[in-house]
Design a protein around this motif. Structure first.
Motif, PDB file in Angstrom:
ATOM      1  N   LYS A 188       6.819 146.457   4.856  1.00  8.93           N
ATOM      2  CA  LYS A 188       6.490 145.287   5.092  1.00  8.93           C
ATOM      3  C   LYS A 188       7.010 144.270   4.216  1.00  8.93           C
ATOM      4  CE  LYS A 188       2.065 146.854   7.440  1.00  8.93           C
ATOM      5  NZ  LYS A 188       0.727 146.654   7.231  1.00  8.93           N
ATOM      6  N   GLU A 189       7.212 144.843   3.162  1.00 11.43           N
ATOM      7  CA  GLU A 189       7.808 143.768   2.004  1.00 11.43           C
ATOM      8  C   GLU A 189       9.054 143.484   2.481  1.00 11.43           C
ATOM      9  OE1 GLU A 189       5.717 145.178  -2.166  1.00 11.43           O
ATOM     10  OE2 GLU A 189       7.206 146.534  -1.585  1.00 11.43           O
ATOM     11  N   TYR A 190      10.207 144.410   2.774  1.00 13.50           N
ATOM     12  CA  TYR A 190      11.342 144.178   3.399  1.00 13.50           C
ATOM     13  C   TYR A 190      11.355 143.328   4.535  1.00 13.50           C
ATOM     14  CZ  TYR A 190      15.893 144.799   5.593  1.00 13.50           C
ATOM     15  OH  TYR A 190      16.926 144.686   6.107  1.00 13.50           O
ATOM     16  N   LEU A 191      10.657 143.367   5.525  1.00 20.37           N
ATOM     17  CA  LEU A 191      10.467 142.328   6.538  1.00 20.37           C
ATOM     18  C   LEU A 191      10.082 140.987   6.314  1.00 20.37           C
ATOM     19  CD1 LEU A 191       8.856 145.027   9.137  1.00 20.37           C
ATOM     20  CD2 LEU A 191      11.181 144.179   9.174  1.00 20.37           C
ATOM     21  N   PHE A 192       9.081 140.623   5.095  1.00 19.09           N
ATOM     22  CA  PHE A 192       8.817 139.695   4.834  1.00 19.09           C
ATOM     23  C   PHE A 192       9.926 139.317   3.961  1.00 19.09           C
ATOM     24  CE2 PHE A 192       7.049 136.884   1.471  1.00 19.09           C
ATOM     25  CZ  PHE A 192       6.242 136.033   2.448  1.00 19.09           C
ATOM     26  N   LEU A 193      10.581 139.790   3.300  1.00 20.42           N
ATOM     27  CA  LEU A 193      11.763 139.373   2.349  1.00 20.42           C
ATOM     28  C   LEU A 193      12.727 138.625   3.537  1.00 20.42           C
ATOM     29  CD1 LEU A 193      12.083 141.814  -0.543  1.00 20.42           C
ATOM     30  CD2 LEU A 193      11.457 139.115  -0.465  1.00 20.42           C
ATOM     31  N   LEU A 194      13.049 139.508   4.712  1.00 17.53           N
ATOM     32  CA  LEU A 194      14.097 139.280   5.600  1.00 17.53           C
ATOM     33  C   LEU A 194      13.681 137.862   6.341  1.00 17.53           C
ATOM     34  CD1 LEU A 194      16.646 139.994   7.269  1.00 17.53           C
ATOM     35  CD2 LEU A 194      15.234 141.466   8.679  1.00 17.53           C
ATOM     36  N   MET A 195      12.346 137.857   6.634  1.00 16.51           N
ATOM     37  CA  MET A 195      12.037 136.589   7.124  1.00 16.51           C
ATOM     38  C   MET A 195      12.176 135.294   6.439  1.00 16.51           C
ATOM     39  SD  MET A 195       8.109 135.656   8.452  1.00 16.51           S
ATOM     40  CE  MET A 195       7.618 135.436   6.535  1.00 16.51           C
ATOM     41  N   ILE A 196      11.827 135.412   5.096  1.00 16.51           N
ATOM     42  CA  ILE A 196      11.986 134.308   4.038  1.00 16.51           C
ATOM     43  C   ILE A 196      13.740 133.976   4.131  1.00 16.51           C
ATOM     44  CG2 ILE A 196      12.182 133.652   1.789  1.00 16.51           C
ATOM     45  CD1 ILE A 196       9.263 133.554   2.996  1.00 16.51           C
ATOM     46  N   ALA A 197      14.368 135.160   4.184  1.00 14.82           N
ATOM     47  CA  ALA A 197      16.039 134.891   4.136  1.00 14.82           C
ATOM     48  C   ALA A 197      16.531 134.222   5.251  1.00 14.82           C
ATOM     49  CB  ALA A 197      16.742 136.251   3.985  1.00 14.82           C
TER      50      ALA A 197
ATOM     51  N   GLU B  59      14.536 132.276   7.032  1.00 13.56           N
ATOM     52  CA  GLU B  59      14.238 130.776   7.127  1.00 13.56           C
ATOM     53  C   GLU B  59      14.987 130.090   6.253  1.00 13.56           C
ATOM     54  OE1 GLU B  59      10.401 129.280   4.603  1.00 13.56           O
ATOM     55  OE2 GLU B  59       9.944 130.261   6.319  1.00 13.56           O
ATOM     56  N   LEU B  60      15.682 130.581   5.332  1.00 11.85           N
ATOM     57  CA  LEU B  60      16.629 129.945   4.422  1.00 11.85           C
ATOM     58  C   LEU B  60      17.940 129.932   4.766  1.00 11.85           C
ATOM     59  CD1 LEU B  60      15.456 131.291   0.852  1.00 11.85           C
ATOM     60  CD2 LEU B  60      15.071 129.204   1.815  1.00 11.85           C
ATOM     61  N   GLY B  61      18.238 130.617   6.118  1.00 12.16           N
ATOM     62  CA  GLY B  61      19.448 130.473   6.532  1.00 12.16           C
ATOM     63  C   GLY B  61      20.432 131.496   6.140  1.00 12.16           C
ATOM     64  N   ILE B  62      20.194 132.493   5.391  1.00  8.22           N
ATOM     65  CA  ILE B  62      20.877 133.823   5.161  1.00  8.22           C
ATOM     66  C   ILE B  62      20.782 134.799   6.238  1.00  8.22           C
ATOM     67  CG2 ILE B  62      21.123 135.071   3.248  1.00  8.22           C
ATOM     68  CD1 ILE B  62      21.373 132.312   2.294  1.00  8.22           C
ATOM     69  N   ASP B  63      21.988 135.250   6.653  1.00  8.45           N
ATOM     70  CA  ASP B  63      22.049 136.249   7.604  1.00  8.45           C
ATOM     71  C   ASP B  63      21.466 137.645   6.921  1.00  8.45           C
ATOM     72  OD1 ASP B  63      24.432 137.746   6.619  1.00  8.45           O
ATOM     73  OD2 ASP B  63      25.482 136.089   7.670  1.00  8.45           O
ATOM     74  N   LYS B  64      21.071 138.598   8.003  1.00  5.70           N
ATOM     75  CA  LYS B  64      20.828 139.907   7.568  1.00  5.70           C
ATOM     76  C   LYS B  64      21.637 140.624   6.748  1.00  5.70           C
ATOM     77  CE  LYS B  64      18.585 144.117   9.460  1.00  5.70           C
ATOM     78  NZ  LYS B  64      17.949 144.592  10.393  1.00  5.70           N
ATOM     79  N   LYS B  65      23.134 140.500   7.131  1.00  6.07           N
ATOM     80  CA  LYS B  65      24.098 141.218   6.401  1.00  6.07           C
ATOM     81  C   LYS B  65      24.143 140.853   4.770  1.00  6.07           C
ATOM     82  CE  LYS B  65      29.133 142.376   6.596  1.00  6.07           C
ATOM     83  NZ  LYS B  65      29.837 141.851   5.632  1.00  6.07           N
ATOM     84  N   GLU B  66      24.180 139.354   4.824  1.00  2.72           N
ATOM     85  CA  GLU B  66      24.273 139.066   3.456  1.00  2.72           C
ATOM     86  C   GLU B  66      22.971 139.073   2.441  1.00  2.72           C
ATOM     87  OE1 GLU B  66      26.413 134.992   2.169  1.00  2.72           O
ATOM     88  OE2 GLU B  66      24.895 134.829   3.819  1.00  2.72           O
ATOM     89  N   PHE B  67      21.781 139.046   3.338  1.00  2.29           N
ATOM     90  CA  PHE B  67      20.672 139.553   2.517  1.00  2.29           C
ATOM     91  C   PHE B  67      20.462 140.879   2.269  1.00  2.29           C
ATOM     92  CE2 PHE B  67      16.300 141.414   3.469  1.00  2.29           C
ATOM     93  CZ  PHE B  67      15.680 141.096   2.408  1.00  2.29           C
ATOM     94  N   ASN B  68      21.009 142.050   2.987  1.00  2.49           N
ATOM     95  CA  ASN B  68      21.139 143.289   2.563  1.00  2.49           C
ATOM     96  C   ASN B  68      21.959 143.416   1.509  1.00  2.49           C
ATOM     97  OD1 ASN B  68      19.047 144.248   4.298  1.00  2.49           O
ATOM     98  ND2 ASN B  68      20.700 144.521   6.071  1.00  2.49           N
TER      99      ASN B  68
END
Length: 133
Positions: A27-36, A38-47
């Motif tokens: 759930k924390e990962y999914l929340f962080l991904l949602m914020i990323a 929202e900030l315009g950061i794609d999943k690959k870059e986020f990971n």
């Protein structure tokens, strides 16, 4: 939030906070991904953020600091498990952000008491504004 470096720094701070209890819950990962997102950061870059270090930039704008603190408070409650280390760390972070210790306590208490573990943006701002007067 102006630059990509600031956005990445914000996410790095949140990731560091998410693992303060020694685990990253789904759930924390999914929340962080949602914020990323929202900030315009794609999943690959986020990971990739989970595998790199970057200097954390200081947030200068009062509103952005309050918003970041609120995001951290939401993240703290996202896994429905409150660890003592998270509570201590969020207070430390709030103080480092130069936020009022009284406002920090009030916001955390309001979130804790809320059935949805959220508070309205107006109430959030009101708490911090009252401490400035």
């Amino acid at each position: 939030m102006e630059t990509k470096i600031q956005k990445m720094s914000l996410l790095l701070n949140m990731i560091a906070f998410a693992i303060v209890d020694g685990k990253l819950h789904k759930k924390e990962y999914l929340f962080l991904l949602m914020i990323a997102t929202e900030l315009g950061i794609d999943k690959k870059e986020f990971n990739e953020l989970f595998h790199q270090e970057m200097d954390c930039k200081i947030i200068k704008n009062d509103f952005d600091r309050i918003l970041q603190f609120y995001r951290l408070a939401l993240l703290m409650h996202s896994d429905s498990i409150l660890h003592e280390s998270e509570i201590i760390k969020i207070h430390e972070i709030g103080l480092k952000m130069n936020l009022s210790p009284f406002a920090i306590k009030r916001v955390l208490k309001a979130i804790e008491d809320s059935p949805t573990k959220t508070i309205s943006p107006n109430y959030l701002i009101k708490i911090f504004q009252e401490q400035l007067n």
